[in-house]
Design a protein around this motif. Structure first.
Motif, PDB file in Angstrom:
ATOM      1  N   ALA A   1      -2.099  -6.679  -0.725  1.00  0.00           N
ATOM      2  CA  ALA A   1      -1.454  -5.570  -0.876  1.00  0.00           C
ATOM      3  C   ALA A   1      -0.659  -4.660   0.932  1.00  0.00           C
ATOM      4  N   VAL A   2      -1.225  -5.285   1.656  1.00  0.00           N
ATOM      5  CA  VAL A   2      -1.152  -5.108   3.216  1.00  0.00           C
ATOM      6  C   VAL A   2       0.195  -5.889   3.371  1.00  0.00           C
ATOM      7  N   ALA A   3      -0.074  -7.061   3.516  1.00  0.00           N
ATOM      8  CA  ALA A   3       0.225  -8.055   3.937  1.00  0.00           C
ATOM      9  C   ALA A   3       1.373  -8.123   2.833  1.00  0.00           C
ATOM     10  N   GLY A   4       1.648  -8.083   1.681  1.00  0.00           N
ATOM     11  CA  GLY A   4       2.917  -8.054   0.871  1.00  0.00           C
ATOM     12  C   GLY A   4       3.868  -6.996   1.549  1.00  0.00           C
ATOM     13  N   ALA A   5       3.147  -5.558   2.011  1.00  0.00           N
ATOM     14  CA  ALA A   5       3.652  -3.936   2.805  1.00  0.00           C
ATOM     15  C   ALA A   5       4.270  -4.554   3.191  1.00  0.00           C
ATOM     16  N   LEU A   6       3.295  -5.167   4.954  1.00  0.00           N
ATOM     17  CA  LEU A   6       4.070  -5.639   6.279  1.00  0.00           C
ATOM     18  C   LEU A   6       5.485  -5.969   5.777  1.00  0.00           C
ATOM     19  N   PHE A   7       5.039  -7.238   5.155  1.00  0.00           N
ATOM     20  CA  PHE A   7       7.034  -8.508   5.507  1.00  0.00           C
ATOM     21  C   PHE A   7       7.793  -7.539   4.559  1.00  0.00           C
TER      22      PHE A   7
ATOM     23  N   LEU B   1      12.150  -8.589  10.368  1.00  0.00           N
ATOM     24  CA  LEU B   1      12.578 -10.047  10.490  1.00  0.00           C
ATOM     25  C   LEU B   1      12.939 -10.304   9.600  1.00  0.00           C
ATOM     26  N   THR B   2      12.460  -9.831   7.862  1.00  0.00           N
ATOM     27  CA  THR B   2      12.672 -10.158   7.407  1.00  0.00           C
ATOM     28  C   THR B   2      14.247  -9.302   6.723  1.00  0.00           C
ATOM     29  N   SER B   3      14.553  -8.109   7.555  1.00  0.00           N
ATOM     30  CA  SER B   3      16.237  -7.832   6.447  1.00  0.00           C
ATOM     31  C   SER B   3      16.857  -8.650   6.744  1.00  0.00           C
TER      32      SER B   3
END
Length: 176
Positions: free
Chosen positions: A59-65, A70-72
């Motif tokens: 969940a932390v990995a998904g939230a950080l992504f 950079l992903t915007s």
């Protein structure tokens, strides 16, 4: 005049569907990109949880992504849809690849094919899957993870594309 020679039929199909459903309104295209980014973030969370062995770490990995700047870029413009589709399908391919049995292989192969048809940068996933299979066959605790009933099997990635018959290493690994 420069001609665009990219082959991205999956992306083009999605673009046409969104345009037909949304009537060409820009907010509809942006909404689809936001929804795709949300799905990619959930896929990162699911895969992260599976790889890290913890739902909260996933969940932390998904939230950080989801919130990383950079992903915007892929979400902001319509042209980023190819990246979003390839990422979504590629991540799902890797997660399905980890699933045992024929169902996992079929859905994994379908996702891989669609990811490559969404954007050509997904092609290295083929090599990634072969490497993941080879890494899974390493010995852990004195037992090979790829062994079945005492016989080593060729990596799934090699079997999927039929290369297990062409490589001497895999030929030695096939059961008699």
């Amino acid at each position: 005049e420069q001609v665009d020679v990219l082959f991205r039929p999956a992306t083009v199909l999605v673009q046409h569907l969104v345009h037909a459903l949304g009537g060409g309104r820009a907010w509809v295209h942006h909404l689809v990109n936001v929804l795709l980014h949300t799905l990619v973030s959930l896929e990162v969370a699911a895969l992260g949880g599976a790889l890290l062995g913890s739902v909260s770490a996933g969940a932390v990995a998904g939230a950080l992504f989801a919130v990383h700047p950079l992903t915007s870029e892929a979400v902001n413009g319509v042209v980023g849809r190819a990246d979003l589709l390839a990422a979504l399908l590629g991540l799902d391919e890797f997660r399905q690849h980890r699933r045992a049995g024929l169902r996992g292989s079929v859905s994994s192969g379908l996702c891989l094919g669609l990811a490559c048809l969404a954007k050509e940068s997904a092609l290295p996933l083929i090599a990634w899957m072969v490497l993941a299979d080879l890494a899974a066959r390493r010995r852990v605790g004195g037992r090979s993870l790829g062994a079945t009933r005492g016989r080593a099997r060729p990596p799934v990635g090699l079997r999927r594309v039929g290369l297990h018959r062409a490589t001497p290493l895999a030929r030695r690994a096939e059961p008699p």
